[in-house]
Design a protein around this motif. Structure first.
Motif, mmCIF file in Angstrom:
data_model
loop_
_atom_site.group_PDB
_atom_site.id
_atom_site.type_symbol
_atom_site.label_atom_id
_atom_site.label_comp_id
_atom_site.label_asym_id
_atom_site.label_seq_id
_atom_site.Cartn_x
_atom_site.Cartn_y
_atom_site.Cartn_z
ATOM 1 N N LEU A 85 2.781 3.523 -3.791
ATOM 2 C CA LEU A 85 1.356 3.620 -4.118
ATOM 3 C C LEU A 85 0.575 2.431 -3.556
ATOM 4 N N ALA A 86 1.176 1.243 -3.588
ATOM 5 C CA ALA A 86 0.517 0.066 -3.012
ATOM 6 C C ALA A 86 0.365 0.216 -1.502
ATOM 7 N N LEU A 87 1.393 0.739 -0.839
ATOM 8 C CA LEU A 87 1.327 0.932 0.605
ATOM 9 C C LEU A 87 0.286 1.978 0.974
ATOM 10 N N VAL A 88 0.243 3.067 0.222
ATOM 11 C CA VAL A 88 -0.744 4.118 0.488
ATOM 12 C C VAL A 88 -2.157 3.576 0.330
ATOM 13 N N SER A 89 -2.392 2.798 -0.721
ATOM 14 C CA SER A 89 -3.708 2.200 -0.926
ATOM 15 C C SER A 89 -4.085 1.288 0.238
ATOM 16 N N ALA A 90 -3.104 0.513 0.726
ATOM 17 C CA ALA A 90 -3.361 -0.369 1.864
ATOM 18 C C ALA A 90 -3.669 0.435 3.121
ATOM 19 N N GLY A 110 -4.095 11.551 -0.947
ATOM 20 C CA GLY A 110 -3.559 12.697 -1.676
ATOM 21 C C GLY A 110 -2.083 12.923 -1.397
ATOM 22 N N ALA A 111 -1.688 12.838 -0.126
ATOM 23 C CA ALA A 111 -0.286 13.057 0.231
ATOM 24 C C ALA A 111 0.609 11.962 -0.339
ATOM 25 N N GLY A 112 0.142 10.725 -0.292
ATOM 26 C CA GLY A 112 0.919 9.631 -0.859
ATOM 27 C C GLY A 112 1.078 9.754 -2.359
ATOM 28 N N THR A 113 0.027 10.205 -3.025
ATOM 29 C CA THR A 113 0.100 10.412 -4.475
ATOM 30 C C THR A 113 1.071 11.529 -4.809
#
Length: 238
Positions: A85-90, A110-113
């Protein structure tokens, strides 16, 4: 007489300062998250389980023999989900700053979540034995809980299609906007291509589609770490 030209220094609230600060933090976060993902991901590999037709006695023996590994899987998966989740946010921040942003960044989010939700569900199914003693359950209940793993595997296959499409999208955009190095972008395209090839299994098991599935699975395992390190290296260079 020589004169010194004074250049304006961006204030903390200027667009330039506001743009570089979040971007630098995002790259730094991606580096840490990618490395944590890699280390935690090693501990998420579940032990080889008996086949679908295993009786209750075999399931109980499997749980008893692998209880320590299942505990490690559960703890590692929680760390890996946070890292993902941290990587997706970055990545969303990088896309908004150096990529097209908009629809692309929303799809990545969305895909990362979805990938994180799938991981939580998958490991929750396999970690149920940490809270339930199979010796205290009847044979029917033991087989039913064990069979839930089939649904977790099916959900994982579905989520892998979405996450690999996200990998392909980010990699394709990186080739044009250059927020990732070219080798990393090409690696992501290969991972996405492997998932596309693996869809041939819908028509029947074959060596080509099986190879594509392995490329997609292990590629998705390595991709977050490679992307995080690449973003971290580019931060140091800048």
């Amino acid at each position: 007489m020589a004169t010194r030209t004074a250049y304006p220094v961006p204030s903390p609230t200027s667009p330039t300062a506001a743009g570089t600060g979040p971007l630098r933090r995002a790259r730094r976060t991606a580096l840490v998250a990618g490395l944590v993902w890699l280390v935690a991901g090693v501990g998420t590999f579940a032990p080889e389980s008996p086949g679908p037709g295993t009786d209750a006695t075999g399931i109980r023996a499997h749980v008893e023999q692998n209880l320590d590994v299942l505990t490690l899987n559960a703890a590692s998966s929680l760390v890996a989900v946070v890292a993902l989740l941290a990587l997706v946010s970055a990545l969303v921040t990088v896309l908004q700053a150096e990529g097209p942003g908009g629809t692309a960044s929303r799809y990545v989010l969305g895909a990362g979540t979805l990938a994180a939700v799938q991981m939580v569900f998958f490991h929750a199914v396999y970690a149920v034995w940490l809270f339930v003693d199979p010796a205290a359950l009847g044979d029917t209940e033991v087989r039913a809980l064990y069979a839930a793993g089939l649904f977790a595997d099916a959900f994982g296959s579905l989520a892998l299609v979405v996450t690999c499409s996200m990998v392909g999208l980010v990699s394709w955009l990186a080739l044009g906007h250059r927020f990732l190095s070219r080798p990393v972008a090409v690696l992501g395209l290969l991972v996405a291509a492997g998932e596309l090839v693996s869809l041939g299994q819908l028509l029947g098991e074959n060596p080509v589609s099986s190879t594509g599935m392995y490329v997609a699975i292990f590629g998705w395992f390595l991709w977050p770490a490679v992307v995080g390190v690449d973003l971290g290296i580019r931060l140091r260079r800048r």
